[in-house]
Write an enzyme that holds these catalytic residues in place. Structure first.
Site, PDB file in Angstrom:
ATOM      1  N   GLY A  12       0.880  -1.384  -0.198  1.00  0.00           N
ATOM      2  CA  GLY A  12       0.081   0.123  -0.027  1.00  0.00           C
ATOM      3  C   GLY A  12       0.787   1.243   0.050  1.00  0.00           C
ATOM      4  O   GLY A  12       2.070   1.142  -0.091  1.00  0.00           O
ATOM      5  N   ASP A  13       0.168   2.201  -0.052  1.00  0.00           N
ATOM      6  CA  ASP A  13       0.931   3.906   0.002  1.00  0.00           C
ATOM      7  C   ASP A  13       1.678   3.791  -1.366  1.00  0.00           C
ATOM      8  O   ASP A  13       2.723   4.735  -1.169  1.00  0.00           O
ATOM      9  CB  ASP A  13       1.565   3.932   1.245  1.00  0.00           C
ATOM     10  N   GLU A  14       1.549   3.361  -2.295  1.00  0.00           N
ATOM     11  CA  GLU A  14       2.231   3.337  -3.475  1.00  0.00           C
ATOM     12  C   GLU A  14       2.138   4.652  -4.391  1.00  0.00           C
ATOM     13  O   GLU A  14       2.792   4.918  -5.252  1.00  0.00           O
ATOM     14  CB  GLU A  14       2.281   2.260  -4.316  1.00  0.00           C
ATOM     15  N   LYS A  16      -1.304   5.585  -5.496  1.00  0.00           N
ATOM     16  CA  LYS A  16      -2.338   5.008  -6.516  1.00  0.00           C
ATOM     17  C   LYS A  16      -3.202   6.263  -6.639  1.00  0.00           C
ATOM     18  O   LYS A  16      -3.814   6.341  -7.933  1.00  0.00           O
ATOM     19  CB  LYS A  16      -3.021   3.981  -5.761  1.00  0.00           C
ATOM     20  N   GLY A  40      -5.867   5.485   2.178  1.00  0.00           N
ATOM     21  CA  GLY A  40      -5.759   6.931   2.195  1.00  0.00           C
ATOM     22  C   GLY A  40      -5.099   7.425   1.033  1.00  0.00           C
ATOM     23  O   GLY A  40      -3.920   6.911   0.722  1.00  0.00           O
ATOM     24  N   HIS A  41      -5.530   8.293   0.238  1.00  0.00           N
ATOM     25  CA  HIS A  41      -4.695   8.735  -1.200  1.00  0.00           C
ATOM     26  C   HIS A  41      -4.622  10.076  -1.080  1.00  0.00           C
ATOM     27  O   HIS A  41      -5.559  10.919  -0.811  1.00  0.00           O
ATOM     28  CB  HIS A  41      -5.694   8.186  -2.410  1.00  0.00           C
ATOM     29  N   THR A 130      -5.664  -0.102  11.777  1.00  0.00           N
ATOM     30  CA  THR A 130      -6.031   1.210  12.165  1.00  0.00           C
ATOM     31  C   THR A 130      -7.098   1.443  12.962  1.00  0.00           C
ATOM     32  O   THR A 130      -7.263   2.360  13.465  1.00  0.00           O
ATOM     33  CB  THR A 130      -6.494   1.803  10.508  1.00  0.00           C
ATOM     34  N   GLN A 225      -5.108  -0.079  -0.732  1.00  0.00           N
ATOM     35  CA  GLN A 225      -3.941  -0.778   0.036  1.00  0.00           C
ATOM     36  C   GLN A 225      -3.131  -1.505  -1.006  1.00  0.00           C
ATOM     37  O   GLN A 225      -3.002  -0.818  -1.932  1.00  0.00           O
ATOM     38  CB  GLN A 225      -4.450  -1.974   0.895  1.00  0.00           C
ATOM     39  N   ALA A 300      -1.555   8.566   5.459  1.00  0.00           N
ATOM     40  CA  ALA A 300      -2.634   9.570   5.157  1.00  0.00           C
ATOM     41  C   ALA A 300      -4.040   9.351   6.077  1.00  0.00           C
ATOM     42  O   ALA A 300      -4.510  10.344   6.186  1.00  0.00           O
ATOM     43  CB  ALA A 300      -3.028   9.508   3.653  1.00  0.00           C
ATOM     44  N   PRO A 305       4.023   6.710  11.180  1.00  0.00           N
ATOM     45  CA  PRO A 305       5.336   6.655  10.125  1.00  0.00           C
ATOM     46  C   PRO A 305       5.459   5.435   9.659  1.00  0.00           C
ATOM     47  O   PRO A 305       4.908   4.323  10.003  1.00  0.00           O
ATOM     48  CB  PRO A 305       6.638   6.864  11.241  1.00  0.00           C
TER      49      PRO A 305
END
Length: 431
Positions: A12-14, A16, A40-41, A130, A225, A300, A305
Protein backbone atom coordinates in the site's frame (compact mmCIF):
# COMPACT_ATOMS: atom_id res chain seq x y z
CA UNK A 1 -13.38 1.61 -25.00
CA UNK A 2 -11.18 0.00 -22.32
CA UNK A 3 -11.47 -0.93 -18.67
CA UNK A 4 -8.30 -0.49 -16.61
CA UNK A 5 -7.62 -1.63 -13.03
CA UNK A 6 -5.09 0.32 -10.96
CA UNK A 7 -3.53 -1.82 -8.25
CA UNK A 8 -0.82 -1.44 -5.60
CA UNK A 9 2.08 -3.88 -5.91
CA UNK A 10 3.65 -3.52 -2.44
CA UNK A 11 2.10 -2.98 1.00
CA UNK A 12 0.00 0.00 0.00
CA UNK A 13 0.84 3.72 -0.04
CA UNK A 14 2.36 3.39 -3.52
CA UNK A 15 0.77 6.58 -4.84
CA UNK A 16 -2.30 5.07 -6.52
CA UNK A 17 -4.34 8.23 -5.95
CA UNK A 18 -2.13 10.36 -8.17
CA UNK A 19 -2.17 7.78 -10.97
CA UNK A 20 -5.95 7.40 -10.75
CA UNK A 21 -6.28 11.18 -10.89
CA UNK A 22 -4.05 11.23 -13.97
CA UNK A 23 -5.94 8.48 -15.81
CA UNK A 24 -9.40 9.80 -14.93
CA UNK A 25 -9.05 12.33 -17.74
CA UNK A 26 -9.66 9.50 -20.22
CA UNK A 27 -12.32 7.65 -18.18
CA UNK A 28 -16.05 8.26 -17.85
CA UNK A 29 -16.25 6.79 -14.37
CA UNK A 30 -13.94 5.67 -11.56
CA UNK A 31 -14.91 2.75 -9.31
CA UNK A 32 -13.48 1.97 -5.87
CA UNK A 33 -14.01 -1.76 -5.36
CA UNK A 34 -12.66 -2.84 -1.94
CA UNK A 35 -11.35 -1.71 1.45
CA UNK A 36 -12.60 1.10 3.64
CA UNK A 37 -11.36 4.26 5.27
CA UNK A 38 -8.26 2.41 6.43
CA UNK A 39 -6.84 3.51 3.09
CA UNK A 40 -5.81 7.02 2.12
CA UNK A 41 -4.83 8.67 -1.15
CA UNK A 42 -2.94 11.97 -1.11
CA UNK A 43 -2.81 14.26 -4.16
CA UNK A 44 -1.35 17.66 -4.85
CA UNK A 45 -3.22 19.60 -7.54
CA UNK A 46 -2.64 23.27 -8.24
CA UNK A 47 -0.62 23.53 -5.05
CA UNK A 48 -3.55 22.22 -2.98
CA UNK A 49 -3.27 18.99 -0.99
CA UNK A 50 -6.21 16.59 -1.09
CA UNK A 51 -6.57 13.47 1.06
CA UNK A 52 -9.17 10.86 0.13
CA UNK A 53 -10.28 7.89 2.24
CA UNK A 54 -13.39 6.61 0.45
CA UNK A 55 -14.22 8.81 -2.53
CA UNK A 56 -12.19 7.97 -5.64
CA UNK A 57 -9.65 10.69 -6.39
CA UNK A 58 -11.27 11.09 -9.80
CA UNK A 59 -13.78 13.38 -8.07
CA UNK A 60 -11.37 16.25 -8.77
CA UNK A 61 -12.34 16.03 -12.46
CA UNK A 62 -15.66 17.56 -13.46
CA UNK A 63 -18.09 15.50 -15.49
CA UNK A 64 -16.88 12.13 -14.14
CA UNK A 65 -18.93 9.64 -12.16
CA UNK A 66 -17.16 8.28 -9.08
CA UNK A 67 -18.52 5.07 -7.63
CA UNK A 68 -18.17 3.13 -4.37
CA UNK A 69 -18.69 -0.54 -5.12
CA UNK A 70 -20.26 -3.33 -3.11
CA UNK A 71 -16.80 -4.63 -2.13
CA UNK A 72 -16.12 -1.54 -0.01
CA UNK A 73 -17.02 -1.30 3.68
CA UNK A 74 -18.34 2.18 4.31
CA UNK A 75 -18.18 4.39 7.40
CA UNK A 76 -20.96 6.91 6.62
CA UNK A 77 -19.65 9.50 9.06
CA UNK A 78 -16.22 9.47 7.41
CA UNK A 79 -17.79 9.65 3.94
CA UNK A 80 -20.00 12.60 4.85
CA UNK A 81 -17.07 14.46 6.39
CA UNK A 82 -15.09 13.85 3.21
CA UNK A 83 -17.98 15.11 1.09
CA UNK A 84 -18.43 18.21 3.23
CA UNK A 85 -14.71 18.98 3.13
CA UNK A 86 -14.59 18.71 -0.66
CA UNK A 87 -17.69 20.87 -1.03
CA UNK A 88 -16.09 23.53 1.19
CA UNK A 89 -13.03 23.49 -1.09
CA UNK A 90 -15.14 24.22 -4.12
CA UNK A 91 -15.34 20.63 -5.39
CA UNK A 92 -19.02 19.67 -5.57
CA UNK A 93 -20.02 16.17 -4.52
CA UNK A 94 -23.56 15.38 -5.64
CA UNK A 95 -25.54 12.36 -6.90
CA UNK A 96 -24.44 13.49 -10.37
CA UNK A 97 -20.81 12.57 -9.66
CA UNK A 98 -20.94 10.06 -6.79
CA UNK A 99 -22.83 6.77 -6.55
CA UNK A 100 -22.77 4.21 -3.71
CA UNK A 101 -23.76 0.62 -4.39
CA UNK A 102 -26.95 -0.45 -2.59
CA UNK A 103 -24.99 -3.57 -1.53
CA UNK A 104 -22.15 -1.75 0.22
CA UNK A 105 -21.76 -2.88 3.83
CA UNK A 106 -21.74 -0.25 6.59
CA UNK A 107 -19.21 0.06 9.39
CA UNK A 108 -21.06 0.39 12.71
CA UNK A 109 -19.84 1.72 16.08
CA UNK A 110 -19.53 -1.82 17.45
CA UNK A 111 -17.15 -2.71 14.62
CA UNK A 112 -14.78 0.07 15.66
CA UNK A 113 -15.15 -0.83 19.35
CA UNK A 114 -14.33 -4.49 18.73
CA UNK A 115 -11.42 -3.61 16.44
CA UNK A 116 -9.77 -1.43 19.08
CA UNK A 117 -10.53 -3.82 21.96
CA UNK A 118 -9.01 -6.80 20.14
CA UNK A 119 -5.90 -4.89 19.13
CA UNK A 120 -5.35 -3.60 22.66
CA UNK A 121 -5.74 -7.09 24.08
CA UNK A 122 -3.00 -8.45 21.80
CA UNK A 123 -0.33 -6.23 23.36
CA UNK A 124 3.04 -6.91 21.71
CA UNK A 125 1.46 -9.20 19.10
CA UNK A 126 -0.61 -6.44 17.50
CA UNK A 127 -1.30 -6.67 13.77
CA UNK A 128 -1.18 -2.90 13.37
CA UNK A 129 -4.82 -2.40 12.39
CA UNK A 130 -6.02 1.18 11.99
CA UNK A 131 -8.85 0.56 14.46
CA UNK A 132 -11.42 1.78 11.93
CA UNK A 133 -13.64 -1.31 12.23
CA UNK A 134 -12.77 -2.67 8.79
CA UNK A 135 -12.10 -6.28 9.79
CA UNK A 136 -15.14 -6.71 12.06
CA UNK A 137 -17.38 -5.26 9.34
CA UNK A 138 -16.08 -7.78 6.80
CA UNK A 139 -16.63 -10.49 9.44
CA UNK A 140 -20.31 -9.60 9.69
CA UNK A 141 -20.55 -9.55 5.90
CA UNK A 142 -19.22 -13.11 5.70
CA UNK A 143 -21.38 -14.20 8.65
CA UNK A 144 -24.42 -12.81 6.81
CA UNK A 145 -25.28 -10.48 9.70
CA UNK A 146 -24.04 -7.23 8.15
CA UNK A 147 -25.92 -3.99 7.63
CA UNK A 148 -25.90 -2.63 4.09
CA UNK A 149 -26.39 0.93 2.92
CA UNK A 150 -30.02 0.37 1.91
CA UNK A 151 -30.82 -0.77 5.47
CA UNK A 152 -30.20 2.81 6.62
CA UNK A 153 -33.25 3.92 4.67
CA UNK A 154 -35.69 1.74 6.65
CA UNK A 155 -36.08 2.42 10.39
CA UNK A 156 -37.75 -0.90 11.18
CA UNK A 157 -35.22 -3.03 9.31
CA UNK A 158 -32.32 -1.15 10.88
CA UNK A 159 -33.73 -1.51 14.41
CA UNK A 160 -34.23 -5.28 13.95
CA UNK A 161 -30.71 -5.82 12.62
CA UNK A 162 -29.17 -3.67 15.34
CA UNK A 163 -30.99 -5.59 18.07
CA UNK A 164 -29.73 -8.93 16.77
CA UNK A 165 -26.16 -7.70 16.28
CA UNK A 166 -25.81 -5.87 19.56
CA UNK A 167 -27.02 -8.85 21.58
CA UNK A 168 -23.82 -10.63 20.56
CA UNK A 169 -21.51 -7.61 20.26
CA UNK A 170 -22.37 -6.13 23.64
CA UNK A 171 -21.90 -9.52 25.28
CA UNK A 172 -18.39 -9.70 23.84
CA UNK A 173 -17.54 -6.10 24.65
CA UNK A 174 -18.69 -6.42 28.28
CA UNK A 175 -17.78 -9.97 29.23
CA UNK A 176 -14.63 -10.62 27.22
CA UNK A 177 -13.06 -7.20 26.71
CA UNK A 178 -14.40 -5.40 29.77
CA UNK A 179 -15.77 -2.50 27.72
CA UNK A 180 -19.04 -0.58 28.03
CA UNK A 181 -22.07 -1.78 26.04
CA UNK A 182 -23.43 0.27 23.16
CA UNK A 183 -26.95 1.74 22.99
CA UNK A 184 -28.98 0.43 20.02
CA UNK A 185 -31.45 3.34 20.12
CA UNK A 186 -28.71 5.96 19.90
CA UNK A 187 -27.01 4.08 17.07
CA UNK A 188 -30.29 3.71 15.18
CA UNK A 189 -31.01 7.44 15.32
CA UNK A 190 -27.46 8.34 14.30
CA UNK A 191 -27.45 5.98 11.33
CA UNK A 192 -30.95 6.85 10.13
CA UNK A 193 -29.71 10.45 9.91
CA UNK A 194 -26.76 9.24 7.83
CA UNK A 195 -29.15 7.28 5.65
CA UNK A 196 -31.29 10.35 5.02
CA UNK A 197 -28.28 12.23 3.64
CA UNK A 198 -26.87 9.31 1.67
CA UNK A 199 -30.11 7.96 0.13
CA UNK A 200 -29.85 10.16 -3.00
CA UNK A 201 -26.38 8.70 -3.68
CA UNK A 202 -27.38 5.01 -3.56
CA UNK A 203 -27.71 3.16 -6.85
CA UNK A 204 -26.97 0.04 -8.86
CA UNK A 205 -23.26 0.38 -9.58
CA UNK A 206 -23.07 -2.84 -11.58
CA UNK A 207 -25.80 -1.79 -14.02
CA UNK A 208 -24.39 1.72 -14.34
CA UNK A 209 -20.97 0.30 -15.29
CA UNK A 210 -22.64 -1.91 -17.90
CA UNK A 211 -24.48 1.10 -19.36
CA UNK A 212 -21.37 3.29 -19.49
CA UNK A 213 -19.35 0.52 -21.14
CA UNK A 214 -22.08 -0.18 -23.69
CA UNK A 215 -21.89 3.48 -24.72
CA UNK A 216 -18.21 3.00 -25.58
CA UNK A 217 -16.68 4.79 -22.60
CA UNK A 218 -13.53 3.98 -20.63
CA UNK A 219 -13.87 2.85 -17.00
CA UNK A 220 -11.20 2.98 -14.31
CA UNK A 221 -11.18 0.65 -11.29
CA UNK A 222 -9.32 1.90 -8.21
CA UNK A 223 -7.84 -0.51 -5.67
CA UNK A 224 -6.92 0.33 -2.09
CA UNK A 225 -3.94 -0.91 -0.04
CA UNK A 226 -1.49 -3.19 -1.87
CA UNK A 227 -1.15 -6.72 -3.17
CA UNK A 228 0.85 -7.99 -0.19
CA UNK A 229 -1.91 -6.91 2.18
CA UNK A 230 -4.37 -9.21 0.40
CA UNK A 231 -6.28 -11.44 2.82
CA UNK A 232 -5.45 -14.56 0.75
CA UNK A 233 -2.15 -13.75 -0.96
CA UNK A 234 -0.50 -11.27 1.41
CA UNK A 235 1.81 -11.65 4.41
CA UNK A 236 -0.93 -13.22 6.54
CA UNK A 237 -1.88 -12.42 9.30
CA UNK A 238 -0.29 -8.98 8.76
CA UNK A 239 -2.79 -8.15 6.05
CA UNK A 240 -6.02 -6.24 5.52
CA UNK A 241 -9.47 -7.86 5.54
CA UNK A 242 -10.27 -7.83 1.83
CA UNK A 243 -8.84 -9.07 -1.45
CA UNK A 244 -6.62 -6.29 -2.76
CA UNK A 245 -5.58 -8.04 -5.99
CA UNK A 246 -6.94 -7.02 -9.39
CA UNK A 247 -9.29 -9.99 -9.65
CA UNK A 248 -11.45 -8.53 -6.91
CA UNK A 249 -12.35 -5.59 -9.16
CA UNK A 250 -14.89 -7.95 -10.70
CA UNK A 251 -16.47 -9.08 -7.43
CA UNK A 252 -16.22 -5.69 -5.72
CA UNK A 253 -17.84 -3.74 -8.55
CA UNK A 254 -20.14 -6.28 -10.17
CA UNK A 255 -18.58 -6.98 -13.58
CA UNK A 256 -17.41 -10.09 -15.41
CA UNK A 257 -13.70 -10.99 -15.76
CA UNK A 258 -13.87 -10.60 -19.55
CA UNK A 259 -14.61 -6.90 -19.06
CA UNK A 260 -11.12 -6.16 -17.67
CA UNK A 261 -8.77 -5.08 -20.45
CA UNK A 262 -5.63 -4.04 -18.60
CA UNK A 263 -4.10 -3.96 -15.10
CA UNK A 264 -1.64 -1.22 -14.20
CA UNK A 265 0.58 -1.87 -11.19
CA UNK A 266 1.77 1.04 -9.05
CA UNK A 267 5.21 0.57 -7.48
CA UNK A 268 7.11 3.04 -5.35
CA UNK A 269 10.77 3.50 -6.36
CA UNK A 270 11.54 2.08 -2.91
CA UNK A 271 9.37 0.12 -0.48
CA UNK A 272 7.30 1.06 2.57
CA UNK A 273 4.86 -0.63 4.89
CA UNK A 274 2.82 0.45 7.92
CA UNK A 275 2.22 -1.64 11.02
CA UNK A 276 3.63 -5.05 11.85
CA UNK A 277 4.76 -7.83 9.57
CA UNK A 278 7.90 -9.00 7.77
CA UNK A 279 9.79 -6.49 5.64
CA UNK A 280 13.00 -8.03 4.18
CA UNK A 281 14.47 -4.83 2.71
CA UNK A 282 13.64 -2.55 5.66
CA UNK A 283 16.32 0.07 6.40
CA UNK A 284 16.85 0.73 10.10
CA UNK A 285 19.55 3.31 9.49
CA UNK A 286 20.12 6.90 8.33
CA UNK A 287 19.16 6.04 4.75
CA UNK A 288 15.81 4.69 5.92
CA UNK A 289 15.24 7.81 8.01
CA UNK A 290 16.19 10.02 5.06
CA UNK A 291 13.73 8.29 2.73
CA UNK A 292 11.01 8.60 5.37
CA UNK A 293 11.64 12.32 5.85
CA UNK A 294 12.15 13.32 2.20
CA UNK A 295 9.27 11.12 1.02
CA UNK A 296 6.89 12.36 3.72
CA UNK A 297 6.25 8.75 4.64
CA UNK A 298 3.49 9.18 7.17
CA UNK A 299 0.09 7.54 6.74
CA UNK A 300 -2.66 9.64 5.14
CA UNK A 301 -5.22 7.87 7.32
CA UNK A 302 -3.44 7.43 10.66
CA UNK A 303 -0.40 9.69 10.47
CA UNK A 304 1.76 6.75 11.53
CA UNK A 305 5.34 6.74 10.21
CA UNK A 306 5.90 4.23 7.44
CA UNK A 307 8.77 1.78 7.60
CA UNK A 308 11.08 2.34 4.63
CA UNK A 309 13.40 0.08 2.66
CA UNK A 310 14.92 -0.65 -0.72
CA UNK A 311 12.87 -1.67 -3.76
CA UNK A 312 12.10 -5.39 -3.59
CA UNK A 313 11.82 -7.22 -6.91
CA UNK A 314 10.74 -10.43 -5.17
CA UNK A 315 7.69 -8.62 -3.86
CA UNK A 316 7.09 -6.92 -7.22
CA UNK A 317 7.42 -10.08 -9.34
CA UNK A 318 4.97 -11.87 -7.06
CA UNK A 319 2.52 -9.00 -7.57
CA UNK A 320 3.00 -9.17 -11.33
CA UNK A 321 1.98 -12.84 -11.28
CA UNK A 322 -0.99 -12.36 -8.94
CA UNK A 323 -2.42 -9.39 -10.83
CA UNK A 324 -1.47 -10.11 -14.44
CA UNK A 325 0.10 -6.68 -14.83
CA UNK A 326 0.36 -5.13 -18.29
CA UNK A 327 2.31 -2.06 -17.20
CA UNK A 328 4.06 -0.39 -14.27
CA UNK A 329 3.80 3.12 -12.87
CA UNK A 330 6.88 4.09 -10.84
CA UNK A 331 6.18 6.70 -8.16
CA UNK A 332 8.30 8.87 -5.84
CA UNK A 333 11.41 8.46 -7.94
CA UNK A 334 12.50 11.96 -6.91
CA UNK A 335 12.78 10.86 -3.26
CA UNK A 336 15.89 8.81 -4.13
CA UNK A 337 17.78 11.86 -5.44
CA UNK A 338 20.98 12.45 -3.49
CA UNK A 339 21.51 8.89 -2.25
CA UNK A 340 24.98 7.85 -3.53
CA UNK A 341 24.30 4.14 -3.96
CA UNK A 342 20.89 2.55 -4.51
CA UNK A 343 20.01 -1.09 -3.98
CA UNK A 344 17.35 -3.40 -5.37
CA UNK A 345 16.62 -6.80 -3.85
CA UNK A 346 16.75 -9.31 -6.71
CA UNK A 347 16.24 -12.49 -4.66
CA UNK A 348 16.12 -13.82 -1.07
CA UNK A 349 18.57 -16.10 0.66
CA UNK A 350 16.54 -18.45 2.86
CA UNK A 351 18.96 -20.81 4.56
CA UNK A 352 20.57 -22.81 1.77
CA UNK A 353 17.91 -21.85 -0.73
CA UNK A 354 17.70 -18.82 -2.98
CA UNK A 355 14.16 -17.63 -3.67
CA UNK A 356 12.73 -15.34 -6.35
CA UNK A 357 9.12 -15.45 -5.11
CA UNK A 358 7.69 -14.51 -1.71
CA UNK A 359 7.46 -17.70 0.41
CA UNK A 360 3.93 -18.45 1.65
CA UNK A 361 4.96 -19.19 5.25
CA UNK A 362 5.45 -16.18 7.51
CA UNK A 363 8.36 -17.73 9.43
CA UNK A 364 10.17 -18.52 6.19
CA UNK A 365 9.77 -14.95 4.98
CA UNK A 366 10.98 -13.56 8.31
CA UNK A 367 14.15 -15.66 7.98
CA UNK A 368 14.91 -14.44 4.45
CA UNK A 369 17.82 -12.13 3.74
CA UNK A 370 17.68 -9.98 0.60
CA UNK A 371 20.28 -10.38 -2.12
CA UNK A 372 21.00 -6.93 -3.52
CA UNK A 373 22.14 -5.48 -6.79
CA UNK A 374 23.68 -2.01 -6.46
CA UNK A 375 23.20 1.00 -8.73
CA UNK A 376 24.87 4.42 -8.74
CA UNK A 377 22.58 7.21 -7.58
CA UNK A 378 22.07 10.71 -9.00
CA UNK A 379 22.20 14.26 -7.66
CA UNK A 380 20.09 16.06 -10.27
CA UNK A 381 16.62 17.42 -9.46
CA UNK A 382 14.01 15.34 -11.33
CA UNK A 383 10.86 17.32 -10.63
CA UNK A 384 11.01 19.56 -13.69
CA UNK A 385 11.69 16.73 -16.16
CA UNK A 386 8.87 15.58 -18.47
CA UNK A 387 10.70 13.33 -20.95
CA UNK A 388 12.37 10.00 -20.17
CA UNK A 389 15.40 10.87 -22.29
CA UNK A 390 15.97 14.03 -20.24
CA UNK A 391 16.41 12.06 -17.02
CA UNK A 392 19.97 11.70 -15.67
CA UNK A 393 21.81 8.70 -17.06
CA UNK A 394 21.92 6.90 -13.70
CA UNK A 395 18.18 7.46 -13.23
CA UNK A 396 17.46 5.92 -16.62
CA UNK A 397 19.67 2.94 -15.78
CA UNK A 398 17.80 2.40 -12.52
CA UNK A 399 14.41 2.48 -14.28
CA UNK A 400 15.61 0.28 -17.14
CA UNK A 401 16.86 -2.28 -14.62
CA UNK A 402 13.49 -2.33 -12.89
CA UNK A 403 11.70 -2.80 -16.21
CA UNK A 404 14.06 -5.58 -17.31
CA UNK A 405 13.86 -7.47 -14.01
CA UNK A 406 10.07 -7.11 -13.88
CA UNK A 407 9.51 -8.16 -17.47
CA UNK A 408 6.70 -5.59 -17.63
CA UNK A 409 6.98 -2.28 -19.51
CA UNK A 410 7.05 1.05 -17.71
CA UNK A 411 3.95 3.13 -18.44
CA UNK A 412 4.29 6.10 -16.10
CA UNK A 413 7.12 7.63 -14.07
CA UNK A 414 6.22 10.08 -11.30
CA UNK A 415 8.96 12.60 -10.45
CA UNK A 416 7.04 14.64 -7.87
CA UNK A 417 3.73 14.85 -6.00
CA UNK A 418 2.08 17.32 -8.40
CA UNK A 419 -0.31 16.16 -11.11
CA UNK A 420 1.99 17.60 -13.81
CA UNK A 421 5.19 16.13 -12.33
CA UNK A 422 4.82 13.02 -14.45
CA UNK A 423 6.51 11.34 -17.40
CA UNK A 424 3.98 9.45 -19.52
CA UNK A 425 5.57 6.66 -21.56
CA UNK A 426 2.63 4.43 -22.50
CA UNK A 427 -0.90 5.54 -21.72
CA UNK A 428 -3.00 2.56 -20.53
CA UNK A 429 -5.95 3.77 -22.59
CA UNK A 430 -3.90 4.03 -25.78
CA UNK A 431 -1.83 0.82 -25.93
Amino acid sequence: MANVVVIGTQWGDEGKGKIVDLLTERAACVVRFQGGNNAGHTLVVGGKKFIFHLIPSGILHSGKMCMIGNGVVLDPDVLLQEMDRLNSMGIPVTPKNLMISHHTHVIMPYHRALDLARENRKGNTKIGTTGRGIGPCYEDKVCRTGIRIHDLFDARTLAEKLERSLEEKNFMLQNFFGEKPLDPVAIKEEYLAYGERLAPFAGDVSRYIEKVGAEGNNILFEGAQGTHLDIDHGTYPFVTSSNTVAGNACCGAGIGPSRIDKVLGIVKAYTTRVGGGPFPTELLDETGERIQTVGGEFGATTGRPRRCGWLDMVVLRTSIRLNGLAGLAITKLDVLTGIPTLKIAVAYQCGKDQMTAVPPELKALEACEPIYQEFPGWEEDLRGIRRFDDLPENTRRYLQAVEAMAGVPLSIVSVGPGRDETILLRHPYEH
